[in-house]
Design a protein around this motif. Structure first.
Motif, PDB file in Angstrom:
ATOM      1  N   LEU A 137       0.850  -1.186   0.000  1.00  0.00           N
ATOM      2  CA  LEU A 137       0.000   0.000   0.000  1.00  0.00           C
ATOM      3  C   LEU A 137       0.885   1.234   0.000  1.00  0.00           C
ATOM      4  CD1 LEU A 137      -2.794   1.465   0.379  1.00  0.00           C
ATOM      5  CD2 LEU A 137      -2.439   1.196   2.855  1.00  0.00           C
ATOM      6  N   THR A 138       0.523   2.222  -0.807  1.00  0.00           N
ATOM      7  CA  THR A 138       1.227   3.495  -0.822  1.00  0.00           C
ATOM      8  C   THR A 138       0.197   4.605  -0.994  1.00  0.00           C
ATOM      9  OG1 THR A 138       3.141   4.677  -1.722  1.00  0.00           O
ATOM     10  CG2 THR A 138       1.702   3.569  -3.322  1.00  0.00           C
ATOM     11  N   ILE A 139       0.698   5.824  -1.178  1.00  0.00           N
ATOM     12  CA  ILE A 139      -0.163   6.996  -1.326  1.00  0.00           C
ATOM     13  C   ILE A 139       0.226   7.714  -2.601  1.00  0.00           C
ATOM     14  CG2 ILE A 139      -0.854   9.183  -0.272  1.00  0.00           C
ATOM     15  CD1 ILE A 139       0.133   7.906   2.391  1.00  0.00           C
ATOM     16  N   GLU A 140      -0.799   8.196  -3.345  1.00  0.00           N
ATOM     17  CA  GLU A 140      -0.471   8.969  -4.534  1.00  0.00           C
ATOM     18  C   GLU A 140       0.160  10.286  -4.113  1.00  0.00           C
ATOM     19  OE1 GLU A 140      -3.907   9.868  -6.940  1.00  0.00           O
ATOM     20  OE2 GLU A 140      -4.781  11.097  -5.412  1.00  0.00           O
ATOM     21  N   ALA A 141       1.010  10.859  -4.861  1.00  0.00           N
ATOM     22  CA  ALA A 141       1.474  10.394  -6.149  1.00  0.00           C
ATOM     23  C   ALA A 141       2.906   9.875  -6.053  1.00  0.00           C
ATOM     24  CB  ALA A 141       1.406  11.522  -7.168  1.00  0.00           C
ATOM     25  N   VAL A 199       7.950   4.376  -6.161  1.00  0.00           N
ATOM     26  CA  VAL A 199       8.780   3.622  -5.214  1.00  0.00           C
ATOM     27  C   VAL A 199       8.138   2.267  -4.933  1.00  0.00           C
ATOM     28  CG1 VAL A 199       9.812   3.619  -2.906  1.00  0.00           C
ATOM     29  CG2 VAL A 199       9.648   5.768  -4.185  1.00  0.00           C
ATOM     30  N   ALA A 200       6.835   2.261  -4.674  1.00  0.00           N
ATOM     31  CA  ALA A 200       6.132   1.014  -4.351  1.00  0.00           C
ATOM     32  C   ALA A 200       6.100   0.059  -5.535  1.00  0.00           C
ATOM     33  CB  ALA A 200       4.716   1.332  -3.876  1.00  0.00           C
ATOM     34  N   CYS A 201       5.855   0.572  -6.728  1.00  0.00           N
ATOM     35  CA  CYS A 201       5.764  -0.302  -7.912  1.00  0.00           C
ATOM     36  C   CYS A 201       7.100  -0.947  -8.241  1.00  0.00           C
ATOM     37  CB  CYS A 201       5.246   0.482  -9.116  1.00  0.00           C
ATOM     38  SG  CYS A 201       3.481   0.850  -9.019  1.00  0.00           S
ATOM     39  N   LEU A 234       2.330  -4.372   3.441  1.00  0.00           N
ATOM     40  CA  LEU A 234       3.512  -3.540   3.664  1.00  0.00           C
ATOM     41  C   LEU A 234       3.224  -2.161   3.099  1.00  0.00           C
ATOM     42  CD1 LEU A 234       6.544  -3.228   4.423  1.00  0.00           C
ATOM     43  CD2 LEU A 234       7.070  -4.014   2.096  1.00  0.00           C
ATOM     44  N   VAL A 235       3.411  -1.123   3.900  1.00  0.00           N
ATOM     45  CA  VAL A 235       3.236   0.246   3.433  1.00  0.00           C
ATOM     46  C   VAL A 235       4.599   0.763   2.996  1.00  0.00           C
ATOM     47  CG1 VAL A 235       2.547   2.602   4.033  1.00  0.00           C
ATOM     48  CG2 VAL A 235       1.254   0.649   4.945  1.00  0.00           C
TER      49      VAL A 235
END
Length: 193
Positions: free
Chosen positions: A55-59, A64-66, A123-124
């Motif tokens: 899980l991440t936050i835009e933008a 980084v997460a991908c 995982l955040v």
């Protein structure tokens, strides 16, 4: 993480208001090679844990997460939106209001209930951690979904703002690759680890 710290020192700029500008390689223009090293380091630090999703936050957190997801066996990545879009079903939403220091106003983090499920270990991952508001919102979303927090991976933590230390004090495993201890006088100083 030495490669990240070196880039921060060589290309980062300190702006008024304790703003660390690293948009040459992390959160505007992206250095994919560096992002791959960051992803590999997160995979190393969280190895051996069951992680079902990121899980991440835009933008800025999305890249980084991908990139990191591929080093976890191509896990799915969900990102919390900061504004409700017309293609989200209002009946099936998880929402948490946070204060955005970037935008200097409250924003509503929103994720469809379809993408965070009970029992999932999540995982955040995000690019920056300062006061911890965004992470507080993510943890709230996970709680609403009945999902479990597997840990938090942060590229750059502004340690002097205390968010990471507060989360660690709550027993949350926060792994930051570079912790900036001070920006006083326009000089970037890292926390000794």
């Amino acid at each position: 993480m030495k490669a990240l710290k070196d880039r921060i020192l060589s290309e980062g700029r300190v702006l008024p208001g304790d703003i660390l500008k690293i948009d040459r390689f992390l959160n505007h223009q992206l250095d994919i090679s560096l992002l791959c090293q960051i992803g590999q380091e997160f995979a190393r630090r969280f190895s051996g844990r069951r992680i079902d999703k990121i899980l991440t936050i835009e933008a800025s957190g999305i890249a980084v997460a991908c990139i990191a997801a591929q080093y976890f066996g191509n896990l799915p990545v969900v990102f919390a939106k900061k504004a409700k879009s017309g293609n989200l079903d209002a009946q099936g939403l998880l929402q948490s209001e946070i204060y955005s220091y970037t935008y200097q106003k409250p924003v509503m983090l929103t994720v469809s209930k379809d993408w965070l499920r009970p029992g999932e270990r999540v995982l955040v991952i995000d690019d920056f951690l300062a006061n911890g508001e965004a992470l507080r919102g993510c943890i709230d979303l996970l709680g609403q979904a009945g999902a479990e927090l597997a840990g938090v991976g942060i590229a750059v933590e502004k340690g002097f703002q205390g968010g990471g230390d507060r989360l660690r004090g709550m027993g949350i495993d926060v792994q930051s690759l570079a912790i900036v201890e001070s920006l006083a006088g326009g000089t970037i100083r890292f926390r000794e680890e």
